[in-house]
Design an enzyme around this catalytic site. Sequence first.
Site, mmCIF file in Angstrom:
data_model
loop_
_atom_site.group_PDB
_atom_site.id
_atom_site.type_symbol
_atom_site.label_atom_id
_atom_site.label_comp_id
_atom_site.label_asym_id
_atom_site.label_seq_id
_atom_site.Cartn_x
_atom_site.Cartn_y
_atom_site.Cartn_z
ATOM 1 N N GLU A 209 46.874 30.398 69.027
ATOM 2 C CA GLU A 209 46.932 29.183 68.217
ATOM 3 C C GLU A 209 46.339 27.976 68.930
ATOM 4 O OE1 GLU A 209 50.908 28.872 66.718
ATOM 5 O OE2 GLU A 209 50.737 30.751 65.609
ATOM 6 N N LYS A 341 55.489 30.004 54.815
ATOM 7 C CA LYS A 341 54.239 30.725 55.062
ATOM 8 C C LYS A 341 53.861 31.475 53.787
ATOM 9 C CE LYS A 341 54.987 31.509 60.038
ATOM 10 N NZ LYS A 341 55.452 32.502 61.048
#
Length: 431
Positions: A209, A341
Amino acid sequence: MTKIANIKAREVLDSRGNPTVEADVILEDGTLGRACAPSGASTGSREALELRDGDASRYLGKGVRKAVEAINGQIRDALLGKDAADQRSLDQIMIDLDGTENKANLGANAILAVSLAAAKAAAVSLGKPLYEHIADVNGTSGKFSMPVPMMNILNGGEHADNNVDIQEFMVQPVSVNSFGEALRVGAEIFHSLKKVLKAQGLNTAVGDEGGFAPNLPSNEAALAAIKEAVEKAGYELGKDVTLALDCASSEFYKDGQYQLSGEGKSFDSEGFADYLSGLCDRYPIVSIEDGMDESDWDGWKVLTDKLGSKVQLVGDDLFVTNTKILKQGIEKGIGNSILIKFNQIGSLTETLDAIKMAQDAGYTAVISHRSGETEDTTIADLAVATCAGQIKTGSLCRSDRVAKYNQLLRIEEALEGKAPYRGLSEIKGQG
């Protein structure tokens, strides 16, 4: 005008070099909407199913041709001629067509890609930005806010090949008045942290990330490095910038114990809650995600009773963007926030339903990327459209992460002050 004329899908690559699904929805007026499904590394066991081929001769078994075929066949046939502007109806057709609780037949990755592509096509056809169209679909037309970013500048756990147990160490710029300024603060701290780590002779390679992923003696050493970076960037920790953790505890919960192998420590639920509480006493940590294992609801209750009045406790693997599970959590007083999500549940409609349920119950909703991302920026529009107030989309590095931040900059500019940046008050227990 917004009727679907064609749908087609293809296999593309995500930010980890694994295949994922991209879908195009083409309307009768020629409008194209395109979207990609993301993919996670630390996944909750109750997430909707990501359909992969399992063919070892291609992409190490991770191909998504089956999902692509589902879109180009069954899903296309079911949606041709339907109105792309009627999001709930489209999503329900696909959910019914799949017929399983976890989208195991068609795949959540297939359904989601089409769901988001349809929303994008409808927005373009109607002459609206995506965030405005999503707000209309959500029944909150004209209400917008800019999210506080949770910037994952130091990675551990499943997102990095290092010895740090906690998966994400994040900074949140909270004293500024705009998203653009928050992004600048985060970027300055990111570069400051690189200098701090280099000065200690540590590796400055990045994880999935975009955060740094050095080997460190303890989780607290990561917090200490970030504290130094914040101060050297010219900011005050606890005032200008707060801290957030994603423990991803399910990844190190074994045999009823939270096993921090990097530190050589092991705790029961009560002990791990005390460990996290101690970190909060020593550092201005205002949010902890997945502080307990997804199945350890008793542990979650202990953690919520101990910290829930002053720290945002976010359920990711715990709730998996699923309203049925979230409802149980709300009834039992577990956590006080949900991570959102798209691909955990598999459609835009169900995602919006989860956000609404959380907000109606006084829980916060944190919009999130996955560790396997693409250039798709839909989560930026979702965060603004639902007034979620917080977004997790990685560090200040890697185009798959920065793409979302850049989209938020564009949205803030377009809205010309109509989407406030509220800072600390967006975080549960801080406002």
